[in-house]
Scaffold this active site. Structure first.
Site, PDB file in Angstrom:
ATOM      1  N   LYS A 103       0.843  -1.208   0.000  1.00  0.00           N
ATOM      2  CA  LYS A 103       0.000   0.000   0.000  1.00  0.00           C
ATOM      3  C   LYS A 103       0.871   1.249   0.000  1.00  0.00           C
ATOM      4  CE  LYS A 103      -3.771  -2.477   2.245  1.00  0.00           C
ATOM      5  NZ  LYS A 103      -4.386  -2.934   3.485  1.00  0.00           N
ATOM      6  N   GLN A 149      -4.634  -1.896   9.841  1.00  0.00           N
ATOM      7  CA  GLN A 149      -4.506  -3.186   9.164  1.00  0.00           C
ATOM      8  C   GLN A 149      -5.054  -4.308  10.047  1.00  0.00           C
ATOM      9  OE1 GLN A 149      -3.231  -3.734   5.952  1.00  0.00           O
ATOM     10  NE2 GLN A 149      -3.961  -5.826   6.277  1.00  0.00           N
ATOM     11  N   ASP A 197     -11.135   2.911   4.348  1.00  0.00           N
ATOM     12  CA  ASP A 197     -11.573   1.522   4.138  1.00  0.00           C
ATOM     13  C   ASP A 197     -13.089   1.445   3.973  1.00  0.00           C
ATOM     14  OD1 ASP A 197      -9.511  -0.325   3.989  1.00  0.00           O
ATOM     15  OD2 ASP A 197      -9.250  -0.442   6.162  1.00  0.00           O
TER      16      ASP A 197
END
Ligand SMILES: NC(=O)c1ccc[n+]([C@@H]2O[C@H](COP(=O)([O-])OP(=O)(O)OC[C@H]3O[C@@H](n4cnc5c(N)ncnc54)[C@H](OP(=O)(O)O)[C@@H]3O)[C@@H](O)[C@H]2O)c1
Length: 311
Positions: free
Chosen positions: A68, A112, A135
């Protein structure tokens, strides 16, 4: 097997062959289109920034975070990389999220998963400022998605929607079977597909581990989206001719020589039936990563009041 790699642009011309929906290529084109939006925001004196927080020792999670960061670097998004000892109290993670929420130079905050057992995942998802929740997992953003007023579409289903569009797959009026009802893939996927918008207007059946006679449902589908996390559980016998298959699954399986990644779909037998199919790897995975950049750029544009058109 009639099978051929084709570029997305030529899909319409190759209807007699199974088309490979190339997520690597579509994702690369989205990244390259994002660069100009990042520059426009940069010109105001603010660089879009994504902060990632990792609280586990899992090498796969470390690899995901590092990929990422690489993607961000490619399009000009700044990154902040925070690692928290998995043995640390949950309060340390909560405090970190609070600090990132309060920091105006940070536009996107990504925690994460998975988290250690002593940290309540739902509490973390609620803690991230919904405006920085790139997200799209905060309950406020989930509600907005369901209501047809999405702020951030979750990256995997959003990427799948973009892939279907890029491959000229019409969802309006299509019968879609989504296999899996998780909060990150199955449920938001179904919600996106039933919206009264481009890339929506489908009739969706959501299947899960308690669904009876899965094959009877997948055989009626125009589009099958497999997100169960069960290696190669969908084969050609479960599909009708001309189906479009999106394989979300990423499963590492042992082989005689080591291990390999396979999807939830038995690729070769499914490709015999399919009009179009995504590979694993190289299908949905790159799109998930591209849509995280998309959401981060959107967050930065809103924060800086820069008007941009996203790809
Ligand atoms: N490519 C990407 O970018 C990407 C992103 C996210 C996830 N993934 C992959 O996608 C897969 C799914 O991820 P997830 O996070 O959604 O997984 P998850 O939270 O474990 O959910 C799996 C879903 O599949 C259902 N399921 C399991 N076995 C089934 C079966 N035999 N028949 C029908 N349904 C079944 C489960 O049903 P129940 O609800 O009844 O348990 C559940 O709803 C995994 O392989 C994951 O690694 C890939």
């Amino acid at each position: 097997m009639r099978f051929k790699y084709v570029a997305v642009e030529y899909f319409c011309m190759t209807q007699t062959q199974t088309r490979l929906i190339d997520g690597t290529e579509v994702a690369a084109s989205i990244r390259s289109e994002l660069i100009s939006s990042v520059r426009r925001i940069d010109n105001t004196g603010t660089t879009p920034q994504l902060a990632t927080v990792l609280m586990n020792d899992d090498p796969a999670s470390q690899t995901y975070v590092s990929m990422k960061h690489d993607d961000c670097e490619e399009v000009g998004i700044a990154t902040r990389d925070i690692e928290i000892d998995p043995e640390a109290p949950a309060a340390e993670l909560f405090d970190t999220v609070d600090e990132l929420n309060a920091d105006p130079s940070v536009h996107g905050v990504l925690v994460q998963m998975p988290l250690p057992d002593h940290v309540d995942e739902r509490e973390v998802l609620r803690r991230v400022d919904p405006k920085k929740d790139v997200d799209g997992f905060h309950p406020e953003n989930v509600g907005r998605l369901v209501a047809g007023q999405a702020r951030y579409k979750p990256c995997t289903p959003h990427g799948i929607q973009k892939l279907l569009t890029a491959a000229n797959v019409e969802t309006e009026g299509a019968d879609v079977v989504v296999i899996g009802r998780s909060n990150i893939v199955g449920k938001p996927m179904a919600n996106l597909l039933i919206q009264k918008t481009d890339g929506g207007n489908a009739t969706v059946t959501v299947c899960h581990s308690r669904s009876d006679d899965l094959a009877s449902k997948t055989r009626t589908a125009d589009i099958v989206i497999a997100a169960a996390g069960v290696p190669e559980m969908i084969d050609g016998d479960m599909l009708s001719s001309g189906v479009v298959i999106i394989d979300v699954g990423i499963n590492r399986v042992e082989t005689e020589t080591g291990s390999e990644l396979v999807g939830d779909v038995a690729f070769e037998s499914a490709a015999e039936k399919a009009d179009a199919i995504t590979p694993v790897p190289g299908g949905v995975g790159p799109m998930t990563r591209a849509m995280l950049l998309w959401n981060t750029v959107k967050a930065a544009a809103v924060a800086t009041e820069v008007s941009i058109e996203l790809p």
